[in-house]
Design a protein around this motif. Structure first.
Motif, mmCIF file in Angstrom:
data_model
loop_
_atom_site.group_PDB
_atom_site.id
_atom_site.type_symbol
_atom_site.label_atom_id
_atom_site.label_comp_id
_atom_site.label_asym_id
_atom_site.label_seq_id
_atom_site.Cartn_x
_atom_site.Cartn_y
_atom_site.Cartn_z
ATOM 1 N N PRO A 124 13.259 12.906 -26.209
ATOM 2 C CA PRO A 124 12.276 13.088 -27.499
ATOM 3 C C PRO A 124 11.556 14.437 -27.244
ATOM 4 O O PRO A 124 11.002 14.751 -25.995
ATOM 5 C CB PRO A 124 11.548 11.816 -27.843
ATOM 6 N N LEU A 125 11.503 15.229 -28.170
ATOM 7 C CA LEU A 125 10.887 16.381 -28.157
ATOM 8 C C LEU A 125 9.881 16.548 -29.172
ATOM 9 O O LEU A 125 10.410 16.582 -30.348
ATOM 10 C CB LEU A 125 11.801 17.588 -28.251
ATOM 11 N N PHE A 126 8.346 16.758 -29.066
ATOM 12 C CA PHE A 126 7.458 16.523 -30.057
ATOM 13 C C PHE A 126 6.616 17.928 -30.328
ATOM 14 O O PHE A 126 6.411 18.827 -29.302
ATOM 15 C CB PHE A 126 6.469 15.461 -29.806
ATOM 16 N N GLY A 127 6.560 18.460 -31.583
ATOM 17 C CA GLY A 127 5.762 19.644 -31.805
ATOM 18 C C GLY A 127 5.095 19.565 -33.037
ATOM 19 O O GLY A 127 5.330 18.765 -33.917
ATOM 20 N N PRO A 128 4.145 20.442 -33.527
ATOM 21 C CA PRO A 128 3.205 20.284 -34.512
ATOM 22 C C PRO A 128 4.236 21.022 -35.552
ATOM 23 O O PRO A 128 4.907 21.858 -35.253
ATOM 24 C CB PRO A 128 2.060 21.366 -33.979
ATOM 25 N N PRO A 129 3.803 20.690 -36.837
ATOM 26 C CA PRO A 129 2.812 19.576 -37.122
ATOM 27 C C PRO A 129 3.768 18.148 -37.609
ATOM 28 O O PRO A 129 4.631 18.156 -38.431
ATOM 29 C CB PRO A 129 2.149 20.003 -38.215
ATOM 30 N N GLY A 130 3.838 17.441 -36.375
ATOM 31 C CA GLY A 130 4.599 16.095 -36.722
ATOM 32 C C GLY A 130 6.093 16.164 -36.462
ATOM 33 O O GLY A 130 6.764 15.282 -37.094
ATOM 34 N N ARG A 131 6.475 17.351 -35.957
ATOM 35 C CA ARG A 131 7.900 17.667 -35.743
ATOM 36 C C ARG A 131 8.540 16.822 -34.580
ATOM 37 O O ARG A 131 8.000 16.943 -33.669
ATOM 38 C CB ARG A 131 7.986 19.354 -35.620
ATOM 39 N N ILE A 132 9.693 16.249 -34.757
ATOM 40 C CA ILE A 132 10.286 15.615 -33.738
ATOM 41 C C ILE A 132 11.783 16.141 -33.781
ATOM 42 O O ILE A 132 12.598 16.151 -34.884
ATOM 43 C CB ILE A 132 10.168 13.983 -33.952
ATOM 44 N N SER A 133 12.172 16.409 -32.343
ATOM 45 C CA SER A 133 13.542 16.771 -32.286
ATOM 46 C C SER A 133 14.107 15.836 -31.239
ATOM 47 O O SER A 133 13.176 15.234 -30.468
ATOM 48 C CB SER A 133 13.589 18.248 -31.880
ATOM 49 N N VAL A 134 15.365 15.949 -30.773
ATOM 50 C CA VAL A 134 15.847 15.274 -29.672
ATOM 51 C C VAL A 134 16.978 16.039 -29.049
ATOM 52 O O VAL A 134 17.897 16.673 -29.604
ATOM 53 C CB VAL A 134 16.367 13.984 -30.218
ATOM 54 N N VAL A 135 16.896 16.056 -27.845
ATOM 55 C CA VAL A 135 18.227 16.477 -26.924
ATOM 56 C C VAL A 135 18.970 15.226 -26.328
ATOM 57 O O VAL A 135 18.138 14.481 -25.900
ATOM 58 C CB VAL A 135 18.001 17.514 -25.860
ATOM 59 N N SER A 136 20.007 14.809 -26.620
ATOM 60 C CA SER A 136 21.015 14.027 -26.294
ATOM 61 C C SER A 136 21.972 14.384 -25.213
ATOM 62 O O SER A 136 22.761 15.230 -25.378
ATOM 63 C CB SER A 136 21.841 13.176 -27.174
ATOM 64 N N PHE A 137 21.857 13.923 -23.988
ATOM 65 C CA PHE A 137 23.048 14.054 -22.828
ATOM 66 C C PHE A 137 23.823 12.921 -22.752
ATOM 67 O O PHE A 137 23.481 11.752 -22.869
ATOM 68 C CB PHE A 137 22.281 14.459 -21.853
ATOM 69 N N ALA A 138 25.057 13.158 -22.609
ATOM 70 C CA ALA A 138 26.086 12.143 -22.125
ATOM 71 C C ALA A 138 27.094 12.789 -21.133
ATOM 72 O O ALA A 138 27.311 13.783 -21.097
ATOM 73 C CB ALA A 138 26.720 11.527 -23.363
ATOM 74 N N SER A 139 27.869 11.640 -20.559
ATOM 75 C CA SER A 139 28.839 12.143 -19.746
ATOM 76 C C SER A 139 30.120 11.447 -19.907
ATOM 77 O O SER A 139 30.272 10.405 -20.459
ATOM 78 C CB SER A 139 28.477 11.641 -18.179
ATOM 79 N N ARG A 140 31.247 12.195 -19.357
ATOM 80 C CA ARG A 140 32.457 11.811 -19.697
ATOM 81 C C ARG A 140 32.932 11.014 -18.296
ATOM 82 O O ARG A 140 33.918 10.086 -18.359
ATOM 83 C CB ARG A 140 33.507 12.670 -19.583
#
Length: 254
Positions: A124-140
């Motif tokens: 999870p990545l949080f930033g103002p004002p109330g912004r939420i982003s996400v980086v998802s990692f997965a593997s083969r």
């Protein structure tokens, strides 16, 4: 590529595609070849071609990408839905243990595993004002270990996120991007990078814990970030404090 190399290259690029390719290359060295970046609570104007909101950039197997988009799985994906409930990185496999997932959510996770997205971890990545982003990692790969690599993946995600925000900033933005931190604020952030608590930093600098919190909060406010982690990453990106890989390899307090 080590974290120092990633930061150096990320600071030089002005292309979202180049920046995302850099993230994919760096995470792939740890076995995490499949990556999705999404802006969950706001409309991000800059995104790679073929990525509908909330997706901004993605690199997954083509067949899974087609199915995910055609069936609009991003509207029921538990990684997307549940990210706001986590303060830090989480494992996809633990979502079912933490929450009572709906049948459609379980189906998305199962089909993702069958498509080759295994051992997933969300940051999870949080930033103002109330912004939420996400980086998802997965593997083969079955033997990829997200627990062992979670600190590095978290650092990569935050550096990518801050660099992306700079690229996505409107061209007519009136801010010149200059931030001035006091020496005490820089000292506090340097020790935050070493994983020290406010109490520990206070002992090191011979000041009270409240004084440390005051300086850290001031730095976060000046940097326009939401927490210590994002403030630290932005301060490094702006060259306000030195980047040393051992420091970023340790846990960073959000």
């Amino acid at each position: 590529m080590n974290l120092f190399g990633f930061v150096e290259c990320a600071n030089k690029t002005q292309s979202l595609k180049a920046l995302f390719d850099l993230l994919v290359s760096s995470a792939s060295e740890e076995g995490f070849t499949e990556i999705v970046y999404g802006a969950l609570t706001f409309a991000e104007p800059l995104r790679l071609a073929g990525c509908p909101p909330p997706l901004v950039a993605m690199k997954v197997p083509p067949d899974w990408c087609q199915r995910y988009l055609e069936r609009k799985y991003y509207t029921i994906d538990p990684v997307v839905r549940r990210t706001p409930m986590f303060a830090g990185p989480f494992l996809w496999d633990e979502l079912a243990k933490e929450y009572r997932l709906q049948a459609c959510e379980q189906r998305v996770l199962q089909e993702a595993r069958e498509a080759g997205l295994k051992n997933g971890v969300g940051v999870p990545l949080f930033g103002p004002p109330g912004r939420i982003s996400v980086v998802s990692f997965a593997s083969r790969f079955d033997d990829a270990d997200p627990r062992t690599n979670v600190r590095r993946l978290k650092a990569l995600a935050w550096h990518f996120h801050i660099a992306f925000e700079e690229i996505a900033k409107p061209s007519d933005c009136t801010s010149d991007g200059k931030v001035s931190l006091s020496e005490r604020e820089k000292d506090c952030l340097r020790w935050v990078a070493e994983g020290k608590s406010s109490w520990e930093i206070g002992k090191i600098l011979s000041v009270s814990e409240n004084t440390v919190n005051f300086h850290v909060k001031n730095a976060i406010r000046k940097l326009g970030t939401a927490n210590r982690t994002s403030g630290l990453v932005k301060a490094i990106r702006l060259g306000l404090i030195e980047f040393t890989e051992p420091a970023l390899a340790t846990p960073m307090v959000a």
